[in-house]
Design an enzyme around this catalytic site. Sequence first.
Site, PDB file in Angstrom:
ATOM      1  N   ASN A 160       0.787  -1.262  -0.105  1.00 26.34           N
ATOM      2  CA  ASN A 160       0.062  -0.027   0.025  1.00 26.34           C
ATOM      3  C   ASN A 160       0.951   1.176   0.052  1.00 26.34           C
ATOM      4  O   ASN A 160       1.888   1.302   0.560  1.00 26.34           O
ATOM      5  CB  ASN A 160      -0.972   0.010   1.489  1.00 26.34           C
ATOM      6  CG  ASN A 160      -0.210   0.618   2.562  1.00 26.34           C
ATOM      7  OD1 ASN A 160      -0.503   1.999   2.525  1.00 26.34           O
ATOM      8  ND2 ASN A 160       0.028  -0.256   3.428  1.00 26.34           N
ATOM      9  N   PHE A 188      -1.659   8.226   4.243  1.00 27.63           N
ATOM     10  CA  PHE A 188      -2.310   8.948   5.218  1.00 27.63           C
ATOM     11  C   PHE A 188      -3.695   9.506   4.777  1.00 27.63           C
ATOM     12  O   PHE A 188      -3.935  11.062   5.167  1.00 27.63           O
ATOM     13  CB  PHE A 188      -1.694  10.143   6.099  1.00 27.63           C
ATOM     14  CG  PHE A 188      -0.591   9.400   6.817  1.00 27.63           C
ATOM     15  CD1 PHE A 188      -0.312   7.804   7.152  1.00 27.63           C
ATOM     16  CD2 PHE A 188       0.406  10.242   7.472  1.00 27.63           C
ATOM     17  CE1 PHE A 188       0.611   7.404   7.787  1.00 27.63           C
ATOM     18  CE2 PHE A 188       1.514   9.758   8.302  1.00 27.63           C
ATOM     19  CZ  PHE A 188       1.315   8.279   8.569  1.00 27.63           C
ATOM     20  N   SER A 236       5.504   5.266   8.577  1.00 26.47           N
ATOM     21  CA  SER A 236       5.025   4.883   7.165  1.00 26.47           C
ATOM     22  C   SER A 236       5.952   5.360   5.854  1.00 26.47           C
ATOM     23  O   SER A 236       6.566   6.494   6.215  1.00 26.47           O
ATOM     24  CB  SER A 236       3.479   5.817   7.100  1.00 26.47           C
ATOM     25  OG  SER A 236       3.398   5.795   5.839  1.00 26.47           O
ATOM     26  N   ASN A 295       5.128   6.154   3.164  1.00 22.12           N
ATOM     27  CA  ASN A 295       4.268   6.757   2.033  1.00 22.12           C
ATOM     28  C   ASN A 295       4.141   8.223   2.353  1.00 22.12           C
ATOM     29  O   ASN A 295       3.482   8.757   1.572  1.00 22.12           O
ATOM     30  CB  ASN A 295       2.859   6.282   2.097  1.00 22.12           C
ATOM     31  CG  ASN A 295       3.232   4.445   1.610  1.00 22.12           C
ATOM     32  OD1 ASN A 295       3.877   4.210   0.743  1.00 22.12           O
ATOM     33  ND2 ASN A 295       2.368   3.634   2.479  1.00 22.12           N
ATOM     34  N   THR A 296       4.737   8.693   3.406  1.00 25.42           N
ATOM     35  CA  THR A 296       4.576  10.307   3.565  1.00 25.42           C
ATOM     36  C   THR A 296       6.082  10.765   3.291  1.00 25.42           C
ATOM     37  O   THR A 296       6.943  10.199   4.241  1.00 25.42           O
ATOM     38  CB  THR A 296       4.029  10.707   4.846  1.00 25.42           C
ATOM     39  OG1 THR A 296       2.697  10.307   5.017  1.00 25.42           O
ATOM     40  CG2 THR A 296       4.242  12.013   5.346  1.00 25.42           C
ATOM     41  N   LYS A 323       5.512   4.082  16.998  1.00 24.96           N
ATOM     42  CA  LYS A 323       5.593   2.755  16.057  1.00 24.96           C
ATOM     43  C   LYS A 323       6.646   3.003  15.053  1.00 24.96           C
ATOM     44  O   LYS A 323       7.029   4.141  14.399  1.00 24.96           O
ATOM     45  CB  LYS A 323       4.273   2.836  15.191  1.00 24.96           C
ATOM     46  CG  LYS A 323       4.191   1.868  14.326  1.00 24.96           C
ATOM     47  CD  LYS A 323       2.602   1.302  13.612  1.00 24.96           C
ATOM     48  CE  LYS A 323       2.721   0.363  12.658  1.00 24.96           C
ATOM     49  NZ  LYS A 323       1.293   0.144  12.420  1.00 24.96           N
ATOM     50  N   ASN A 344       6.039  -1.312  11.340  1.00 23.52           N
ATOM     51  CA  ASN A 344       5.045  -1.059  10.062  1.00 23.52           C
ATOM     52  C   ASN A 344       5.323  -1.894   9.049  1.00 23.52           C
ATOM     53  O   ASN A 344       6.229  -2.721   9.160  1.00 23.52           O
ATOM     54  CB  ASN A 344       5.365   0.475   9.877  1.00 23.52           C
ATOM     55  CG  ASN A 344       3.979   1.266   9.266  1.00 23.52           C
ATOM     56  OD1 ASN A 344       3.359   0.800   8.470  1.00 23.52           O
ATOM     57  ND2 ASN A 344       3.779   2.356  10.055  1.00 23.52           N
TER      58      ASN A 344
HETATM   59  C1  LIG Z   1      -3.826  -0.862   3.515  1.00 24.48           C
HETATM   60  C2  LIG Z   1      -3.044  -0.352   4.737  1.00 24.48           C
HETATM   61  C3  LIG Z   1      -2.788   0.642   5.387  1.00 24.48           C
HETATM   62  C4  LIG Z   1      -2.131   0.838   6.429  1.00 24.48           C
HETATM   63  N1  LIG Z   1      -2.180   2.180   6.947  1.00 24.48           N
HETATM   64  C5  LIG Z   1      -1.455   2.334   8.165  1.00 24.48           C
HETATM   65  C6  LIG Z   1      -1.564   3.604   8.870  1.00 24.48           C
HETATM   66  O1  LIG Z   1      -2.377   4.320   8.472  1.00 24.48           O
HETATM   67  N2  LIG Z   1      -0.773   3.794   9.939  1.00 24.48           N
HETATM   68  C7  LIG Z   1       0.096   2.847  10.439  1.00 24.48           C
HETATM   69  O2  LIG Z   1       0.871   2.969  11.436  1.00 24.48           O
HETATM   70  N3  LIG Z   1       0.192   1.478   9.933  1.00 24.48           N
HETATM   71  C8  LIG Z   1      -0.556   1.461   8.681  1.00 24.48           C
HETATM   72  N4  LIG Z   1      -0.521   0.104   8.067  1.00 24.48           N
HETATM   73  C9  LIG Z   1       0.630  -0.717   8.668  1.00 24.48           C
HETATM   74  C10 LIG Z   1      -0.443  -1.923   9.563  1.00 24.48           C
HETATM   75  O3  LIG Z   1      -0.776  -1.268  10.786  1.00 24.48           O
HETATM   76  C11 LIG Z   1       0.858  -2.743   9.932  1.00 24.48           C
HETATM   77  O4  LIG Z   1       1.654  -2.229  10.858  1.00 24.48           O
HETATM   78  C12 LIG Z   1       1.448  -3.841   8.789  1.00 24.48           C
HETATM   79  O5  LIG Z   1       0.474  -3.892   7.796  1.00 24.48           O
HETATM   80  C13 LIG Z   1       1.865  -5.150   9.319  1.00 24.48           C
HETATM   81  O6  LIG Z   1       1.067  -5.939   9.740  1.00 24.48           O
HETATM   82  P1  LIG Z   1       0.441  -6.886   8.797  1.00 24.48           P
HETATM   83  O7  LIG Z   1       1.330  -7.943   8.080  1.00 24.48           O
HETATM   84  O8  LIG Z   1      -0.613  -7.712   9.947  1.00 24.48           O
HETATM   85  O9  LIG Z   1      -0.486  -6.315   8.007  1.00 24.48           O
HETATM   86  C14 LIG Z   1      -1.315  -0.109   7.211  1.00 24.48           C
HETATM   87  C15 LIG Z   1      -1.314  -1.171   6.480  1.00 24.48           C
HETATM   88  C16 LIG Z   1      -2.147  -1.592   5.325  1.00 24.48           C
HETATM   89  C17 LIG Z   1      -1.948  -3.028   4.641  1.00 24.48           C
END
Ligand SMILES: Cc1cc2nc3c(=O)[nH]c(=O)nc-3n(C[C@H](O)[C@H](O)[C@H](O)COP(=O)(O)O)c2cc1C
Length: 364
Positions: free
Chosen positions: A115, A119, A179, A181-182, A221, A250
Amino acid sequence: MYKLLRPLLFRLDAEVSHNSVFLFLRLVRRIPGAARLLRALHGRRTPRLPVEVMDLQFPNPVGLAAGLDKDGRYIEALADLGFGWIELGTVTPRPQPGNPRPRLFRLPRRAALINRMGFPSVGVERFVENLKRQGMPCLLGVNIGKNSDTPLAEASADYLAALRAVYNHADYVAVNISSPNTPGLRDLQNQGNLAELLRALKREQERLARAHGAYVPLALKIAPDLNAEQIAAVAQLVLEHRFDAVIATNTTLARPGLETEPPANEAGGLSGRPLKDLATDVIRQLYRRLGGKVPIIGVGGVENAADAWDKLVAGADLIQIYTALIYEGPGVVRKIVSGLQQRVRAMRCTTLREAIERARAEAR
Ligand SMILES: Cc1cc2nc3c(=O)[nH]c(=O)nc-3n(C[C@H](O)[C@H](O)[C@H](O)COP(=O)(O)O)c2cc1C
């Protein structure tokens, strides 16, 4: 049920399908008895496996990771699914649209997602209104970030503004500096920037705690792409500035073993199965550096109880999931919690903490 729906959902654009599911759940809850049915299917069947972390009593150690409910719109529907708690956000001080679509990609053969949402946020003001409308049906973390057009040198002001706005509506606040992406956000993890940010946030948290007569813990985080030296530096600052928890991790910019997978070359953060070992390794290093003095929330590629257990033994106190929910459906929460409970029983321990501590001692 989810296994039947999944092929249909996976035909839609990933973001459209995620949004439709949660909108659907929110609407379904309006039908008399539907919320009760959902809770009976998932929430109530999830066993209790209590854990105390950051002085909060979690009914079970499996939470929803940030990013799925960025605007705090689906709290009640998500609370029915059996999570030990829900982390909302990332919310930014001012509203912003995020990156242009498409910005979410599936890698089904790897049970992974990429992704680059960037934000998208309704901003703290609307976010807090959404929360007020729904109350707090379960423990809530609120994950805060900076606006993409705020220069890095002024990032602290954004985090402080967001902290003030959400303070009374969160059981803990997660500070997202990881993140991918910022642009530039991850530079906040560098020692000089991080020291300044953590100092400012800690001071503000103490002021807010005095003003409101309630202490709301702060969690940091971090990314999985930090090297050993950077992890050590982050741990040192977390201890120095008395942060209450670290969330590791993350999404990653790496593409471990995905060279031949077509969407793997899309820009963004990778989550799910390929992130699993990378995240567990960061947790292990972090735990060694923190010496058990600061709790760790472990996240990254957890799909089942064995994965959750690996992260707990590596040093995590709690677990979060996101991608597994998309691939496995809501039943995955109950499966993970039940599997952990079985381990605790098989080890003849009375609490999860006792079982983890014993397993960690044996692994040494
Ligand atoms: C579509 C998507 C959007 C995410 N948006 C955020 C976010 O806004 N803030 C954040 O701290 N982590 C965000 N994450 C990261 C997740 O909170 C998590 O740290 C990461 O996906 C690893 O866990 P997983 O393998 O169980 O998905 C996002 C992940 C995904 C897949």
